[in-house]
Design an enzyme around this catalytic site. Sequence first.
Site, PDB file in Angstrom:
ATOM      1  N   THR A  91       8.088   1.326  -5.100  1.00 43.88           N
ATOM      2  CA  THR A  91       6.834   0.913  -4.491  1.00 43.88           C
ATOM      3  C   THR A  91       6.880  -0.486  -3.890  1.00 43.88           C
ATOM      4  O   THR A  91       7.096  -1.449  -4.593  1.00 43.88           O
ATOM      5  CB  THR A  91       5.727   0.986  -5.534  1.00 43.88           C
ATOM      6  OG1 THR A  91       5.638   2.337  -5.966  1.00 43.88           O
ATOM      7  CG2 THR A  91       4.413   0.563  -4.956  1.00 43.88           C
ATOM      8  N   THR A  99       1.142 -10.017   1.285  1.00 36.20           N
ATOM      9  CA  THR A  99       0.288  -9.653   2.440  1.00 36.20           C
ATOM     10  C   THR A  99      -1.175  -9.678   1.964  1.00 36.20           C
ATOM     11  O   THR A  99      -1.787 -10.731   1.952  1.00 36.20           O
ATOM     12  CB  THR A  99       0.676  -8.289   3.050  1.00 36.20           C
ATOM     13  OG1 THR A  99       0.596  -7.288   2.052  1.00 36.20           O
ATOM     14  CG2 THR A  99       2.069  -8.339   3.645  1.00 36.20           C
ATOM     15  N   LYS A 141       5.876  -7.581  -4.477  1.00 36.24           N
ATOM     16  CA  LYS A 141       4.624  -7.702  -3.721  1.00 36.24           C
ATOM     17  C   LYS A 141       4.052  -6.317  -3.532  1.00 36.24           C
ATOM     18  O   LYS A 141       4.780  -5.320  -3.524  1.00 36.24           O
ATOM     19  CB  LYS A 141       4.836  -8.409  -2.388  1.00 36.24           C
ATOM     20  CG  LYS A 141       5.608  -7.674  -1.338  1.00 36.24           C
ATOM     21  CD  LYS A 141       4.827  -6.688  -0.515  1.00 36.24           C
ATOM     22  CE  LYS A 141       3.518  -7.256  -0.038  1.00 36.24           C
ATOM     23  NZ  LYS A 141       2.736  -6.144   0.633  1.00 36.24           N
ATOM     24  N   SER A 188      -7.911  -5.139  12.525  1.00 38.51           N
ATOM     25  CA  SER A 188      -8.604  -5.535  13.752  1.00 38.51           C
ATOM     26  C   SER A 188      -8.790  -7.053  13.867  1.00 38.51           C
ATOM     27  O   SER A 188      -8.851  -7.731  12.864  1.00 38.51           O
ATOM     28  CB  SER A 188      -9.966  -4.858  13.810  1.00 38.51           C
ATOM     29  OG  SER A 188      -9.790  -3.473  13.923  1.00 38.51           O
ATOM     30  N   ASN A 196      -9.920  -2.534   3.693  1.00 39.81           N
ATOM     31  CA  ASN A 196      -9.204  -1.610   4.567  1.00 39.81           C
ATOM     32  C   ASN A 196      -9.972  -1.141   5.784  1.00 39.81           C
ATOM     33  O   ASN A 196      -9.409  -0.513   6.668  1.00 39.81           O
ATOM     34  CB  ASN A 196      -8.708  -0.408   3.755  1.00 39.81           C
ATOM     35  CG  ASN A 196      -7.529  -0.814   2.911  1.00 39.81           C
ATOM     36  OD1 ASN A 196      -6.520  -1.244   3.449  1.00 39.81           O
ATOM     37  ND2 ASN A 196      -7.686  -0.742   1.604  1.00 39.81           N
ATOM     38  N   GLU A 248      -5.783  -3.274  -4.176  1.00 38.74           N
ATOM     39  CA  GLU A 248      -6.841  -3.740  -3.278  1.00 38.74           C
ATOM     40  C   GLU A 248      -8.218  -3.430  -3.864  1.00 38.74           C
ATOM     41  O   GLU A 248      -8.558  -2.283  -4.105  1.00 38.74           O
ATOM     42  CB  GLU A 248      -6.656  -3.120  -1.894  1.00 38.74           C
ATOM     43  CG  GLU A 248      -5.453  -3.740  -1.188  1.00 38.74           C
ATOM     44  CD  GLU A 248      -5.095  -3.091   0.130  1.00 38.74           C
ATOM     45  OE1 GLU A 248      -4.379  -3.723   0.916  1.00 38.74           O
ATOM     46  OE2 GLU A 248      -5.526  -1.949   0.369  1.00 38.74           O
TER      47      GLU A 248
END
Lengths: 415, 415
Positions: A201, A164, A190, A415, A410, A287
């Site tokens: 996780t 992702t 992933k 959106s 994030n 991230e």
Amino acid sequence: MAGSLPVSPLAPARFPDLPVIAGVEFSAVAAGVRYPGRTDVMLARLAPGSTVAGVFTRSATRSAPVLDCQAKLAVESAGTTGAAILVNSGNSNAFTGSAGEGSVQAICEAVSAAAGVPQERVFTSSTGVIGERLPHDRITAKVGELVSALAADGIEKAARAIMTTDTFPKGAEATVETSAGPVRIAGIAKGSGMIAPDMATMLVYIFTDAAVPQPVLQSMLSSLTDVTFNAITVDSDTSTSDTLLLAATGQSGAAITEADSADGRAFSEALHGVMLDLAKQVVRDGEGASKFVEVQVTGAVNDGDAKKVAMAIANSPLIKTAIAGEDPNWGRVVMAVGKSGAEADRDRLSIRFGDILVAENGWVAGSYNEAAGATYMKQSELVIGVDLGLGSGSFTAWTCDLTHGYISINADYRS
Amino acid sequence: MAGSLPVSPLAPARFPDLPVIAGVEFSAVAAGVRYPGRTDVMLARLAPGSTVAGVFTRSATRSAPVLDCQAKLAVESAGTTGAAILVNSGNSNAFTGSAGEGSVQAICEAVSAAAGVPQERVFTSSTGVIGERLPHDRITAKVGELVSALAADGIEKAARAIMTTDTFPKGAEATVETSAGPVRIAGIAKGSGMIAPDMATMLVYIFTDAAVPQPVLQSMLSSLTDVTFNAITVDSDTSTSDTLLLAATGQSGAAITEADSADGRAFSEALHGVMLDLAKQVVRDGEGASKFVEVQVTGAVNDGDAKKVAMAIANSPLIKTAIAGEDPNWGRVVMAVGKSGAEADRDRLSIRFGDILVAENGWVAGSYNEAAGATYMKQSELVIGVDLGLGSGSFTAWTCDLTHGYISINADYRS
């Protein structure tokens, strides 16, 4: 969003060469679940005789696929039939009411019919946005194509299809010499956000050609999870979809019937290595991560206290931002020890950055040199060591720093 | 760093007019502890007859001033003598070994001599960098000046002297009508990072001219802390220095001898209001904050579970970054409910953003309109409501968003 991120600076040089695991075939397809122009569904088919073990999120709002896997694994299976694992990215099918359960059912029916395995042996996972209906017809429409494409060497394609916000596919392998010959282990994972401890996780699939009875496989998987996937954190947030499946096809002919035997220990050690490698890769793709951090806690009154301290450090936004800023801010480590809830004594605590002794005897170490600390922090891989000086409890955790990249990813992922 | 930050967009229009509390005088001075060109030490002197109550961090690595205050408050005092509170910013005197205790001792001796109060009634706090020796001689050199400058209307100066990364001084007040006449309460606070629940958060000093026996004062303070300062979080990190002191001078002549009386309830309600006002101001000055968020949890099996859910939401980096991005990402709220450890049932849970019903019956609400959600998120003050549908437990927490500003402030605060 996905695909547009630069590859993590902490990524391995390349995807590893994973051994073929006899009895497992893989395929991947672009079903358009959410992301255009990329593969987003993987299928793994396991030959008859395979056993499967699993560990899942303990979230009270876990997803429909997780609930379905748990129900299926609660029924012990000798593995005489085949099995299948189907995973989609782009939509987590979590908090989608009874429609979510219907989607799982529809996918399992389609895979069962096309792949020739009983429906109660089809395991699914979904990862991505929470709360949107899974367009499962896009997946079921591709199941025939997935089955036709199954190939023993397809594991890297599978690893790519489940990404992702990941910036690289994650794989790891090991070969173990047992008394009955070599046994191979290959796994993929992933995950890069919504990563927190105390759970298996995110999505991890590990395959071996050893022959392992399901209860032995499950026991090994559960205990090794505590020191691998449950010892990493990116952001302290825990997914609704975390799934770790381990399948043993038995096709090497080497049987591991007991965990506590020479072969069992060798296999468990190799499995530990594969799980830890994958867990660290998840952190390396955290991230926005720019630094990989190992937190070593020793000298606690027990291992539980050591874990509290390690996780308080690994989850502290103030420590993670200091690391991002290459600031040897050891005072924030003192803060995290203090807030952890573990027993601690200011005057017996010592702190190291790598090999540099930073603090001891309740204060900064006499030998500590701030310039040396600042130079150390410029490295991309860091070790924070804390010895509590109270007992022999220990725990090691792994995390990454907290950067502007995390905020950017994030603040506008959905959106 | 301090002083160079723009004022929080969530700041009140101006510092409030605080009533003079008879029996308390304040002063502030620039001692150059760390920050040049600004006041950094405050002194408050309490007249004989004052009682003092306190709540402190539970950190295992709490600072020397905190340990000293706790030891002094453990000895009950009728308050027949005067008392004093000295606070410095710029250095927290935490994790400074026995030198830290020596610094506290030196400051208390100097204040005792100059202000004419017993040393065991001098309370100190320090806030700022951890692990650096407090240059207490810079403070003791200014104690005479501080005593000379004491004035009944000096509270705003005191509020400014204790700021670190704060972008505005924080004050709140109330006047209560009791059966024996009016009683006044005035308080000040500082804090904007290293703010987490389960502690009296950062530095807070509240004064009243009511006459309240110390045990009654302490009991009121402790119970109100749970629903005010222990209900806020900026970044889930807990300071080594959190200190909340409440002093009652008795000089109004109005005695509050029991919490459970008409006057006691009126006083407690007013005190609650002052504490909550100050707590919310700390959140409004959260490092990098651009949104003020109230998290209302209802319908839990008990209040403890409601607090777990509220804090899981208020501390979630994924929710806080979504708020920064004005993204109505309610799936992340579902995630936080799931990971909180509280009892929850997907199909009985409902979620609201302000008055907008977002999710119910295990899925997005039929009436929910994403555009309306997105419009709501553009407000600077938000309410996230979660009803668990299981019982009557409730808890409200307050937090702010997680922005690039937090990363910037904390990646280079110390260096």
